[in-house]
Design a protein around this motif. Structure first.
Motif, PDB file in Angstrom:
ATOM      1  N   ARG A  44      38.445  31.494  44.609  1.00 42.91           N
ATOM      2  CA  ARG A  44      39.295  30.493  45.272  1.00 42.91           C
ATOM      3  C   ARG A  44      39.064  30.500  46.781  1.00 42.91           C
ATOM      4  NH1 ARG A  44      43.202  31.893  41.244  1.00 42.91           N
ATOM      5  NH2 ARG A  44      44.079  33.524  42.578  1.00 42.91           N
ATOM      6  N   PHE A  45      38.887  31.699  47.338  1.00 44.19           N
ATOM      7  CA  PHE A  45      38.623  31.812  48.771  1.00 44.19           C
ATOM      8  C   PHE A  45      37.321  31.105  49.131  1.00 44.19           C
ATOM      9  CE2 PHE A  45      36.243  34.182  52.035  1.00 44.19           C
ATOM     10  CZ  PHE A  45      37.058  33.958  53.136  1.00 44.19           C
ATOM     11  N   LEU A  46      36.252  31.358  48.374  1.00 44.23           N
ATOM     12  CA  LEU A  46      34.963  30.738  48.687  1.00 44.23           C
ATOM     13  C   LEU A  46      34.993  29.233  48.449  1.00 44.23           C
ATOM     14  CD1 LEU A  46      32.155  33.177  47.457  1.00 44.23           C
ATOM     15  CD2 LEU A  46      32.893  32.671  49.792  1.00 44.23           C
ATOM     16  N   ALA A  47      35.741  28.799  47.440  1.00 43.91           N
ATOM     17  CA  ALA A  47      35.813  27.362  47.157  1.00 43.91           C
ATOM     18  C   ALA A  47      36.440  26.591  48.309  1.00 43.91           C
ATOM     19  CB  ALA A  47      36.601  27.121  45.873  1.00 43.91           C
ATOM     20  N   ALA A  48      37.258  27.283  49.115  1.00 45.54           N
ATOM     21  CA  ALA A  48      37.912  26.630  50.249  1.00 45.54           C
ATOM     22  C   ALA A  48      37.055  26.620  51.512  1.00 45.54           C
ATOM     23  CB  ALA A  48      39.247  27.319  50.543  1.00 45.54           C
ATOM     24  N   VAL A  49      35.922  27.322  51.475  1.00 42.97           N
ATOM     25  CA  VAL A  49      35.040  27.395  52.644  1.00 42.97           C
ATOM     26  C   VAL A  49      34.280  26.082  52.800  1.00 42.97           C
ATOM     27  CG1 VAL A  49      32.988  28.536  53.583  1.00 42.97           C
ATOM     28  CG2 VAL A  49      34.806  29.903  52.532  1.00 42.97           C
ATOM     29  N   ASP A  50      34.130  25.620  54.038  1.00 42.47           N
ATOM     30  CA  ASP A  50      33.320  24.439  54.340  1.00 42.47           C
ATOM     31  C   ASP A  50      31.855  24.861  54.367  1.00 42.47           C
ATOM     32  OD1 ASP A  50      32.098  22.155  55.213  1.00 42.47           O
ATOM     33  OD2 ASP A  50      33.284  21.948  57.054  1.00 42.47           O
ATOM     34  N   VAL A  51      31.148  24.560  53.284  1.00 40.47           N
ATOM     35  CA  VAL A  51      29.761  25.019  53.155  1.00 40.47           C
ATOM     36  C   VAL A  51      28.900  24.488  54.295  1.00 40.47           C
ATOM     37  CG1 VAL A  51      27.720  25.001  51.662  1.00 40.47           C
ATOM     38  CG2 VAL A  51      30.000  25.176  50.658  1.00 40.47           C
ATOM     39  N   ALA A  52      29.183  23.296  54.767  1.00 38.60           N
ATOM     40  CA  ALA A  52      28.384  22.685  55.832  1.00 38.60           C
ATOM     41  C   ALA A  52      28.448  23.477  57.136  1.00 38.60           C
ATOM     42  CB  ALA A  52      28.833  21.250  56.064  1.00 38.60           C
ATOM     43  N   GLN A  53      29.450  24.312  57.285  1.00 37.27           N
ATOM     44  CA  GLN A  53      29.580  25.114  58.500  1.00 37.27           C
ATOM     45  C   GLN A  53      28.867  26.451  58.410  1.00 37.27           C
ATOM     46  OE1 GLN A  53      31.004  23.734  61.262  1.00 37.27           O
ATOM     47  NE2 GLN A  53      31.080  21.936  59.904  1.00 37.27           N
ATOM     48  N   LEU A  54      28.349  26.788  57.242  1.00 36.98           N
ATOM     49  CA  LEU A  54      27.640  28.057  57.077  1.00 36.98           C
ATOM     50  C   LEU A  54      26.195  27.919  57.569  1.00 36.98           C
ATOM     51  CD1 LEU A  54      28.844  28.986  53.467  1.00 36.98           C
ATOM     52  CD2 LEU A  54      29.718  29.893  55.636  1.00 36.98           C
ATOM     53  N   PRO A  55      25.623  28.984  58.146  1.00 39.51           N
ATOM     54  CA  PRO A  55      24.236  28.915  58.621  1.00 39.51           C
ATOM     55  C   PRO A  55      23.241  28.691  57.484  1.00 39.51           C
ATOM     56  CG  PRO A  55      25.379  30.850  59.491  1.00 39.51           C
ATOM     57  CD  PRO A  55      26.258  30.279  58.429  1.00 39.51           C
ATOM     58  N   VAL A  56      22.248  27.843  57.738  1.00 36.18           N
ATOM     59  CA  VAL A  56      21.162  27.645  56.777  1.00 36.18           C
ATOM     60  C   VAL A  56      20.166  28.791  56.925  1.00 36.18           C
ATOM     61  CG1 VAL A  56      19.236  26.152  56.097  1.00 36.18           C
ATOM     62  CG2 VAL A  56      21.428  25.150  56.781  1.00 36.18           C
ATOM     63  N   VAL A  57      19.769  29.382  55.799  1.00 35.53           N
ATOM     64  CA  VAL A  57      18.780  30.458  55.815  1.00 35.53           C
ATOM     65  C   VAL A  57      17.392  29.824  55.883  1.00 35.53           C
ATOM     66  CG1 VAL A  57      17.823  32.411  54.532  1.00 35.53           C
ATOM     67  CG2 VAL A  57      20.298  31.977  54.497  1.00 35.53           C
ATOM     68  N   PRO A  58      16.604  30.152  56.906  1.00 37.41           N
ATOM     69  CA  PRO A  58      15.294  29.504  57.048  1.00 37.41           C
ATOM     70  C   PRO A  58      14.270  30.016  56.037  1.00 37.41           C
ATOM     71  CG  PRO A  58      15.582  31.182  58.740  1.00 37.41           C
ATOM     72  CD  PRO A  58      16.889  31.100  58.005  1.00 37.41           C
ATOM     73  N   GLY A  59      13.268  29.188  55.803  1.00 37.72           N
ATOM     74  CA  GLY A  59      12.157  29.596  54.954  1.00 37.72           C
ATOM     75  C   GLY A  59      12.521  29.628  53.484  1.00 37.72           C
ATOM     76  N   ALA A  60      11.752  30.399  52.743  1.00 34.69           N
ATOM     77  CA  ALA A  60      11.964  30.542  51.302  1.00 34.69           C
ATOM     78  C   ALA A  60      12.004  32.025  50.962  1.00 34.69           C
ATOM     79  CB  ALA A  60      10.851  29.838  50.523  1.00 34.69           C
ATOM     80  N   PRO A  61      13.101  32.696  51.277  1.00 32.42           N
ATOM     81  CA  PRO A  61      13.170  34.140  51.037  1.00 32.42           C
ATOM     82  C   PRO A  61      13.169  34.471  49.553  1.00 32.42           C
ATOM     83  CG  PRO A  61      15.335  33.294  51.595  1.00 32.42           C
ATOM     84  CD  PRO A  61      14.373  32.154  51.798  1.00 32.42           C
ATOM     85  N   ARG A  62      12.768  35.703  49.260  1.00 30.41           N
ATOM     86  CA  ARG A  62      12.878  36.201  47.886  1.00 30.41           C
ATOM     87  C   ARG A  62      14.335  36.163  47.447  1.00 30.41           C
ATOM     88  NH1 ARG A  62      14.911  41.031  46.247  1.00 30.41           N
ATOM     89  NH2 ARG A  62      14.389  41.696  44.121  1.00 30.41           N
ATOM     90  N   LEU A  63      14.542  35.810  46.185  1.00 31.40           N
ATOM     91  CA  LEU A  63      15.871  35.884  45.587  1.00 31.40           C
ATOM     92  C   LEU A  63      15.978  37.155  44.760  1.00 31.40           C
ATOM     93  CD1 LEU A  63      16.446  32.207  44.405  1.00 31.40           C
ATOM     94  CD2 LEU A  63      17.249  33.302  46.509  1.00 31.40           C
ATOM     95  N   GLY A  64      17.041  37.912  44.993  1.00 28.69           N
ATOM     96  CA  GLY A  64      17.281  39.116  44.221  1.00 28.69           C
ATOM     97  C   GLY A  64      18.252  38.857  43.089  1.00 28.69           C
ATOM     98  N   PRO A  65      18.612  39.874  42.323  1.00 25.35           N
ATOM     99  CA  PRO A  65      19.670  39.708  41.324  1.00 25.35           C
ATOM    100  C   PRO A  65      20.922  39.174  42.012  1.00 25.35           C
ATOM    101  CG  PRO A  65      18.607  41.865  41.113  1.00 25.35           C
ATOM    102  CD  PRO A  65      18.105  41.272  42.389  1.00 25.35           C
ATOM    103  N   PRO A  66      21.597  38.186  41.430  1.00 30.41           N
ATOM    104  CA  PRO A  66      22.683  37.524  42.156  1.00 30.41           C
ATOM    105  C   PRO A  66      23.988  38.303  42.222  1.00 30.41           C
ATOM    106  CG  PRO A  66      22.409  36.542  39.990  1.00 30.41           C
ATOM    107  CD  PRO A  66      21.287  37.518  40.155  1.00 30.41           C
ATOM    108  N   LEU A  67      24.050  39.457  41.615  1.00 25.14           N
ATOM    109  CA  LEU A  67      25.237  40.307  41.664  1.00 25.14           C
ATOM    110  C   LEU A  67      24.836  41.670  42.204  1.00 25.14           C
ATOM    111  CD1 LEU A  67      28.225  40.796  40.940  1.00 25.14           C
ATOM    112  CD2 LEU A  67      27.486  41.351  38.613  1.00 25.14           C
ATOM    113  N   ARG A  68      25.583  42.175  43.190  1.00 23.02           N
ATOM    114  CA  ARG A  68      25.205  43.436  43.846  1.00 23.02           C
ATOM    115  C   ARG A  68      25.129  44.592  42.866  1.00 23.02           C
ATOM    116  NH1 ARG A  68      27.584  48.015  45.781  1.00 23.02           N
ATOM    117  NH2 ARG A  68      29.647  47.319  45.138  1.00 23.02           N
ATOM    118  N   ARG A  69      26.136  44.713  42.016  1.00 23.71           N
ATOM    119  CA  ARG A  69      26.152  45.825  41.076  1.00 23.71           C
ATOM    120  C   ARG A  69      26.650  45.333  39.725  1.00 23.71           C
ATOM    121  NH1 ARG A  69      29.527  50.139  39.111  1.00 23.71           N
ATOM    122  NH2 ARG A  69      31.380  49.138  40.005  1.00 23.71           N
TER     123      ARG A  69
END
Length: 278
Positions: A44-69
């Motif tokens: 719910r907290f993340l759903a309320a975040v304005d995604v457009a205000q978040l920094p864009v990550v440049p390039g095409a970085p490697r994607l890791g497993p989407p869950l830390r643990r």
């Protein structure tokens, strides 16, 4: 939402995919994609975040497993009739449950490293369920409330170790790199019907698996409810829900992965994986 982790292995940072397909950085808003983020409050907290205000990550970085643990990997076997038939095994009367080691987890585009002396490593595209809240002895009507999201999983399987070395199947499925996850976790607000997804997998450009989650013997709600009867599911648990027909074991004669092979796989709305076998 599509939640992900990007960066070198072991140094991944949390991110979110925007509607244009760009990665947006989530740090310092959250420290990682973890149990807190996947909880109902965290989502719910993340759903309320304005995604457009978040920094864009440049390039095409490697994607890791989407869950830390991932706390544990709970796997469901033979959950598509056509796969049970091609394996020449009985149709399960109730979910067939086994485990995989979390040390087998890798990123969605990382190489798959063949187990030592393996001649029978196989592919299995599966829908993954990520648990976001504690679930114990839930009925089917309540089970979905504990789901934080869904992801693509390749349940890579070394068939000799799985079927001929005695004991449980997990021995053939727990080698390093044998559980690629991602590219991201899609939350239930964006993916409302997990039984409406097409699964596709090809090896070296040749179609191998073509399935649909509507053909699962046991649905997502049934699986989560069933598992919660004999174990307490907790945030960070991953349940993988079985694979449709088209695995190498089912071909006549069987065909297995070799160094240099390329696997491409996708699930509707959940993204794609690509792996080079070495």
């Amino acid at each position: 939402m599509k939640l992900l982790r990007y960066g070198p292995a072991g140094e991944e940072l949390p991110g979110m995919l925007d509607r244009e397909g760009r990665i947006r950085a989530l740090r310092p808003i959250v420290s990682d994609i973890d149990e807190d983020v996947l909880s109902p409050e965290g989502r719910r907290f993340l759903a309320a975040v304005d995604v457009a205000q978040l920094p864009v990550v440049p390039g095409a970085p490697r994607l890791g497993p989407p869950l830390r643990r991932v706390r544990e990997i709970i796997a469901i076997g033979l959950n598509y009739r056509d796969h049970a038939l091609e394996a020449d095994l009985p149709i399960p009367a109730e979910p067939l449950v086994f485990s995989k080691s979390t040390s087998s987890i890798s990123g969605p585009n990382d190489d798959i490293v063949l187990a030592p002396e393996s001649a029978q490593t196989d592919w299995e595209i599966e829908l993954g369920i990520v648990i976001g809240s504690v679930a114990s002895q839930l009925g089917q009507d309540d089970a979905m409330a504990s789901v934080a999201g869904y992801c693509v999983v390749n349940d890579v399987s070394e068939r000799h170790w799985q079927l001929q070395r005695n004991g449980q199947w997990g021995k053939g499925k727990s080698f390093d790199t044998y559980t690629p996850i991602g590219p991201w976790i899609v939350t239930p607000d964006e993916l409302t019907n997990p039984q409406g997804l097409a699964l596709t997998l090809s090896v070296n450009g040749q179609a191998r698996q073509r399935g649909h989650t509507q053909d699962m013997i046991f649905s997502v709600a049934q699986i989560v409810s069933y598992c919660s009867q004999f174990m307490t599911l907790r945030p960070g648990d991953l349940i993988i829900t079985g694979t449709p027909a088209g695995v190498g074991l089912g071909m006549k004669p069987p065909v297995y992965l070799a160094a240099g092979d390329v696997i491409d796989m996708a699930i509707t709305g959940l993204g794609e994986q690509r792996h080079v076998v070495r």
